[in-house]
Scaffold this active site. Structure first.
Site, PDB file in Angstrom:
ATOM      1  N   CYS A  45       0.716  -1.256   0.073  1.00 47.18           N
ATOM      2  CA  CYS A  45      -0.097  -0.471  -0.159  1.00 47.18           C
ATOM      3  C   CYS A  45       0.794   1.073   0.138  1.00 47.18           C
ATOM      4  O   CYS A  45       0.559   2.582   0.057  1.00 47.18           O
ATOM      5  CB  CYS A  45      -0.771  -0.185   1.344  1.00 47.18           C
TER       6      CYS A  45
HETATM    7  C1  BEZ Z   1       0.649  -4.508   1.534  1.00 50.53           C
HETATM    8  O1  BEZ Z   1       0.106  -3.247   1.945  1.00 50.53           O
HETATM    9  O2  BEZ Z   1       1.866  -4.708   2.093  1.00 50.53           O
HETATM   10  C2  BEZ Z   1      -0.596  -5.857   2.074  1.00 50.53           C
HETATM   11  C3  BEZ Z   1      -1.518  -5.122   3.039  1.00 50.53           C
HETATM   12  C4  BEZ Z   1      -2.400  -6.354   3.643  1.00 50.53           C
HETATM   13  C5  BEZ Z   1      -2.228  -7.677   3.469  1.00 50.53           C
HETATM   14  C6  BEZ Z   1      -0.941  -8.126   2.314  1.00 50.53           C
HETATM   15  C7  BEZ Z   1      -0.408  -7.317   2.062  1.00 50.53           C
END
Ligand code: BEZ
Length: 211
Positions: A45
């Protein structure tokens, strides 16, 4: 109920990292992209919001406003925005909607319980100036999105809304486009002089200029 192409994008008022917004008032007459991410302070994210911030001029050139949403609170969004600027080299320059009560997530069907009961998946809604949904995408948490593709799609959506053309696979802005089957050969000859016919149903023409 799942939102489908052509549906009116639901309006809402919500907190953001920079105060409350009303979605429709904020959109005005622009196109919009509303995209959800699973959680603040997570790696994928962080790269996604940094990438969208880096593309702000590209979205502006397409008269398109962008807003992110997750079920995190406004204070978390503010603190995470500092990390995004630090690690991605681009400060967040669009609203980060704080959807702690899940109002927006539920309106747009961004929580998919078999993926997560609590977090939004990576949804994308492209919304036209008429407030209708033009495109939806859903990615799992493990896969970051390709925002160049979203810009490419907006180019296609805006072009094909104005002209009776469609865009072929992997089309990029400026390349030849396809004359839709609804246009007769006689009309095509008038509207797209010199068009190229490969098959009766496969006719190419240079990209018409946009208004
Ligand atoms: C991420 O943004 O890396 C992420 C967020 C939630 C679950 C898995 C990955």
């Amino acid at each position: 109920m799942t939102l489908q192409l052509g549906d009116i994008a639901p309006d809402f008022t919500a907190a953001t990292a920079d105060g409350e917004i009303n979605f429709y008032e904020w959109l005005g007459d622009s196109w919009g992209v509303l995209f959800s991410h699973p959680a603040d302070f997570t790696p994928v994210c962080t790269t996604e919001l940094g990438t969208v911030a880096s593309l702000s001029d590209e979205f502006a050139r397409r008269d398109t406003k962008v807003a992110a949403v997750s079920v995190d609170g406004a204070e978390d969004h503010q603190a995470w925005a500092d990390d995004i600027a630090e690690t991605q080299g681009h400060a967040v320059n669009f609203p980060m909607i704080a959807d702690e009560d899940r109002k927006v997530s539920e309106l747009y069907g961004m929580i998919h319980p078999l993926a997560s009961d609590t977090a939004t998946v990576r949804s994308v809604f492209v919304i036209g100036a008429d407030k209708r949904i033009k495109l939806t995408l859903t990615y799992p948490a493990s896969t970051g999105r390709n925002f160049a593709e979203i810009l490419r799609v907006i180019d296609s959506l805006r072009l094909t809304a104005e002209h009776q053309v469609a865009t072929p696979a992997d089309w990029q802005n400026g390349e030849d486009v396809i004359i839709t089957p609804a246009v007769s050969d006689a009309d095509a000859a008038e509207r797209f002089p010199g068009y190229r016919s490969v098959k009766p149903y496969l006719r190419y023409t240079p990209q018409p200029t946009r208004a």
